[in-house]
Design an enzyme around this catalytic site. Structure first.
Site, PDB file in Angstrom:
ATOM      1  N   CYS A 111       0.836  -1.079   0.028  1.00 55.30           N
ATOM      2  CA  CYS A 111      -0.011  -0.042   0.042  1.00 55.30           C
ATOM      3  C   CYS A 111       0.796   1.308  -0.007  1.00 55.30           C
ATOM      4  CB  CYS A 111      -0.981  -0.078   1.202  1.00 55.30           C
ATOM      5  SG  CYS A 111      -1.708  -1.630   1.121  1.00 55.30           S
ATOM      6  N   HIS A 258      -2.779   6.949   2.979  1.00 58.92           N
ATOM      7  CA  HIS A 258      -3.618   5.560   2.317  1.00 58.92           C
ATOM      8  C   HIS A 258      -4.904   5.324   2.945  1.00 58.92           C
ATOM      9  CE1 HIS A 258      -4.279   1.494   1.225  1.00 58.92           C
ATOM     10  NE2 HIS A 258      -4.013   1.045   2.512  1.00 58.92           N
ATOM     11  N   ASN A 288     -10.125  -0.013   0.747  1.00 59.33           N
ATOM     12  CA  ASN A 288      -9.128   0.038   0.907  1.00 59.33           C
ATOM     13  C   ASN A 288      -8.455  -0.524  -0.684  1.00 59.33           C
ATOM     14  OD1 ASN A 288      -6.114  -0.636   0.683  1.00 59.33           O
ATOM     15  ND2 ASN A 288      -6.487  -1.415   2.824  1.00 59.33           N
TER      16      ASN A 288
HETATM   17  O1  UT7 Z   1      -3.500  -1.687   3.632  1.00 55.82           O
HETATM   18  C1  UT7 Z   1      -3.377  -2.723   4.471  1.00 55.82           C
HETATM   19  C2  UT7 Z   1      -3.505  -1.816   5.922  1.00 55.82           C
HETATM   20  N1  UT7 Z   1      -4.840  -2.553   6.530  1.00 55.82           N
HETATM   21  C3  UT7 Z   1      -5.264  -1.759   7.767  1.00 55.82           C
HETATM   22  O2  UT7 Z   1      -5.089  -0.763   7.898  1.00 55.82           O
HETATM   23  C4  UT7 Z   1      -6.139  -2.697   8.632  1.00 55.82           C
HETATM   24  C5  UT7 Z   1      -6.084  -2.331   9.842  1.00 55.82           C
HETATM   25  N2  UT7 Z   1      -6.840  -2.839  10.967  1.00 55.82           N
HETATM   26  C6  UT7 Z   1      -8.210  -2.549  11.054  1.00 55.82           C
HETATM   27  O3  UT7 Z   1      -8.536  -1.678  10.517  1.00 55.82           O
HETATM   28  C7  UT7 Z   1      -9.170  -3.295  12.286  1.00 55.82           C
HETATM   29  O4  UT7 Z   1      -8.196  -4.080  12.900  1.00 55.82           O
HETATM   30  C8  UT7 Z   1     -10.182  -4.048  11.434  1.00 55.82           C
HETATM   31  C9  UT7 Z   1     -11.262  -3.066  10.860  1.00 55.82           C
HETATM   32  C10 UT7 Z   1      -9.772  -4.858  10.398  1.00 55.82           C
HETATM   33  C11 UT7 Z   1     -10.934  -4.664  12.518  1.00 55.82           C
HETATM   34  O5  UT7 Z   1     -11.324  -4.121  13.697  1.00 55.82           O
HETATM   35  P1  UT7 Z   1     -11.195  -4.247  15.011  1.00 55.82           P
HETATM   36  O6  UT7 Z   1     -11.813  -3.263  15.809  1.00 55.82           O
HETATM   37  O7  UT7 Z   1      -9.751  -4.690  15.135  1.00 55.82           O
HETATM   38  O8  UT7 Z   1     -12.081  -5.405  15.132  1.00 55.82           O
HETATM   39  P2  UT7 Z   1     -11.545  -6.858  15.709  1.00 55.82           P
HETATM   40  O9  UT7 Z   1     -10.799  -7.783  14.659  1.00 55.82           O
HETATM   41  O10 UT7 Z   1     -11.108  -6.816  17.111  1.00 55.82           O
HETATM   42  O11 UT7 Z   1     -12.988  -7.790  15.718  1.00 55.82           O
HETATM   43  C12 UT7 Z   1     -13.894  -7.225  16.607  1.00 55.82           C
HETATM   44  C13 UT7 Z   1     -15.113  -8.271  16.826  1.00 55.82           C
HETATM   45  C14 UT7 Z   1     -14.890  -9.550  16.654  1.00 55.82           C
HETATM   46  O12 UT7 Z   1     -15.797 -10.328  17.203  1.00 55.82           O
HETATM   47  P3  UT7 Z   1     -15.815 -10.916  18.834  1.00 55.82           P
HETATM   48  O13 UT7 Z   1     -14.554 -11.960  18.794  1.00 55.82           O
HETATM   49  O14 UT7 Z   1     -15.570  -9.771  19.609  1.00 55.82           O
HETATM   50  O15 UT7 Z   1     -17.036 -11.666  19.137  1.00 55.82           O
HETATM   51  C15 UT7 Z   1     -14.893 -10.064  15.154  1.00 55.82           C
HETATM   52  O16 UT7 Z   1     -15.221 -11.454  14.947  1.00 55.82           O
HETATM   53  O17 UT7 Z   1     -15.735  -7.985  15.147  1.00 55.82           O
HETATM   54  C16 UT7 Z   1     -16.011  -9.219  14.517  1.00 55.82           C
HETATM   55  N3  UT7 Z   1     -16.039  -8.926  13.065  1.00 55.82           N
HETATM   56  C17 UT7 Z   1     -17.049  -8.684  12.676  1.00 55.82           C
HETATM   57  N4  UT7 Z   1     -18.255  -8.344  12.622  1.00 55.82           N
HETATM   58  C18 UT7 Z   1     -19.028  -7.883  11.859  1.00 55.82           C
HETATM   59  C19 UT7 Z   1     -14.891  -8.876  12.281  1.00 55.82           C
HETATM   60  N5  UT7 Z   1     -15.057  -8.658  11.187  1.00 55.82           N
HETATM   61  C20 UT7 Z   1     -16.470  -8.212  11.128  1.00 55.82           C
HETATM   62  C21 UT7 Z   1     -17.357  -7.954  10.136  1.00 55.82           C
HETATM   63  N6  UT7 Z   1     -18.845  -7.802  10.685  1.00 55.82           N
HETATM   64  N7  UT7 Z   1     -16.954  -7.696   8.958  1.00 55.82           N
END
Ligand code: UT7
Length: 331
Positions: A111, A258, A288
């Site tokens: 990226c 980005h 993204n």
């Molecule tokens: O270009 C590459 C650069 N990439 C990035 O910049 C991505 C950086 N990371 C992020 O933006 C975030 O970590 C995410 C948006 C990917 C995820 O957000 P988060 O606040 O870190 O969520 P999490 O992974 O901690 O998940 C929280 C909860 C989980 O459920 P439990 O375990 O708390 O029950 C996930 O299973 O949200 C759940 N979850 C979803 N729920 C509904 C994960 N994806 C989804 C979804 N819809 N799409």
């Protein structure tokens, strides 16, 4: 030759849209979750090869720059989702825009690709060797996205951005700060899976150094680790590039980050002490798009007439590698 200038910009977004509602039909997710965690509402999905998107963005940039493709000395493609292992996307694009005098190079800096390419363009141009460089960043993230994994599939989209960078008689300010934290290769990757050959015994699991746990070619991301990395390096890279350029962050008209996640950008704003309206954002509409995200924004800013001559802009990227970096340039 005194400096470099962005002489023209272009972008292309494929017509097909995938909204958050569309994702609710294929994985267990909601519009509320996606918007509140990422800021994304929709993304474009390509039904065409990466090089074709690159050609469309490149032609738009050449038209904006008002130069024929035959005047390009170098074509740099930053795509990480290229159609071929070889030839590079830069060669495919050069063939179709008829950049008959250009050297073609593909860069893989994920990226951060556009920011890295900008710096490479600067080095070739200030050496006096070349006069015009095309950077083209076409991406088809849908090619490496696992649409059964809700934690990644909602994040990515397809599209292409491009810019013509030229040598300038005018002394324009430009500085960049590029880094790679290669201890983070396992945090974000998309691997090739060996097809095997008649001479080789099966490769031992430990020779893959842990990557074998993901025995497919889809993109893997440890979202939390990437989030921590991004919120740390985004403000750092902007500050360091500004320092090298001899300007204060407050003097920047826009910071173009980005486009990965609106929350990363908000946190970076707090750390930089700048208001959110200094950040140019379109992640809501495109998701993204990896290395395409920054040049698509630069093209929007240009076409919307948001910049005056002399304005200072920072572009800042972070991604697999883990690569990161920022560039400050004068419009
Ligand atoms: O270009 C590459 C650069 N990439 C990035 O910049 C991505 C950086 N990371 C992020 O933006 C975030 O970590 C995410 C948006 C990917 C995820 O957000 P988060 O606040 O870190 O969520 P999490 O992974 O901690 O998940 C929280 C909860 C989980 O459920 P439990 O375990 O708390 O029950 C996930 O299973 O949200 C759940 N979850 C979803 N729920 C509904 C994960 N994806 C989804 C979804 N819809 N799409």
């Amino acid at each position: 030759m005194e400096g470099i200038c962005i002489r023209g910009t272009g972008s292309y977004l494929p017509p097909k849209l995938a909204t958050n509602e569309d994702f609710m039909k294929i994985v267990d997710t909601s519009d509320e979750w996606i918007v509140s965690r990422t800021g994304i509402k929709q993304r474009h999905i390509a039904c065409e090869p990466v090089w074709q998107m690159g050609v469309k963005a490149a032609k738009a940039a050449l038209e904006d720059a008002r130069i024929p493709a035959s005047e390009l000395d170098l074509v740099l493609s930053t795509s990480v989702t290229s159609d071929f292992s070889t030839p590079g996307a830069s060669c495919m694009i050069a063939q179709h825009i008829e950049a008959v005098n250009a050297v073609c190079i593909d860069i893989n800096a994920a990226c951060t690709g556009f920011v890295y390419a900008l710096d490479m363009a600067r080095m070739y141009l200030t050496s006096g060797e070349y006069r015009n460089v095309l950077i083209v960043s076409p991406e088809k993230l849908s090619r490496i996205t696992d649409y059964t994994d809700r934690s990644t599939c909602v994040l990515f989209g397809d599209g292409a951005g491009a810019a013509v960078i030229s040598a300038s008689e005018e002394k324009k300010r430009f500085a960049s700060y590029l880094r790679t934290d290669a201890t983070g290769t396992k945090v974000l990757f998309a691997r090739h899976v060996d097809k095997g050959n008649p001479f080789q015994e099966k490769q031992k699991a430990n020779e893959f150094d842990g990557f074998e746990e993901h025995d497919n070619e889809y993109l893997y991301m440890n979202g939390k680790e990437v989030y921590k990395f991004a919120t740390r390096v985004l403000p750092l890279a902007v500050e360091e590039a500004c320092k090298k350029c001899g300007v204060a962050v407050e003097e920047l008209k826009y910071i173009i980050p980005h486009q990965a996640n609106i929350r990363i950008v908000k946190t970076a704003c707090e750390r930089l002490g700048v208001p959110m309206d200094k950040m140019y954002l379109n992640v809501e509409r495109f998701g993204n798009t990896s290395s395409a995200s920054i040049p698509i924004c630069v093209d929007e800013v240009n076409r919307r007439g948001l910049l005056q001559r002399g304005d200072l802009v920072a572009v800042v990227g972070f991604g697999a590698g883990l690569t990161y970096g920022a560039a400050v340039f004068e419009w």
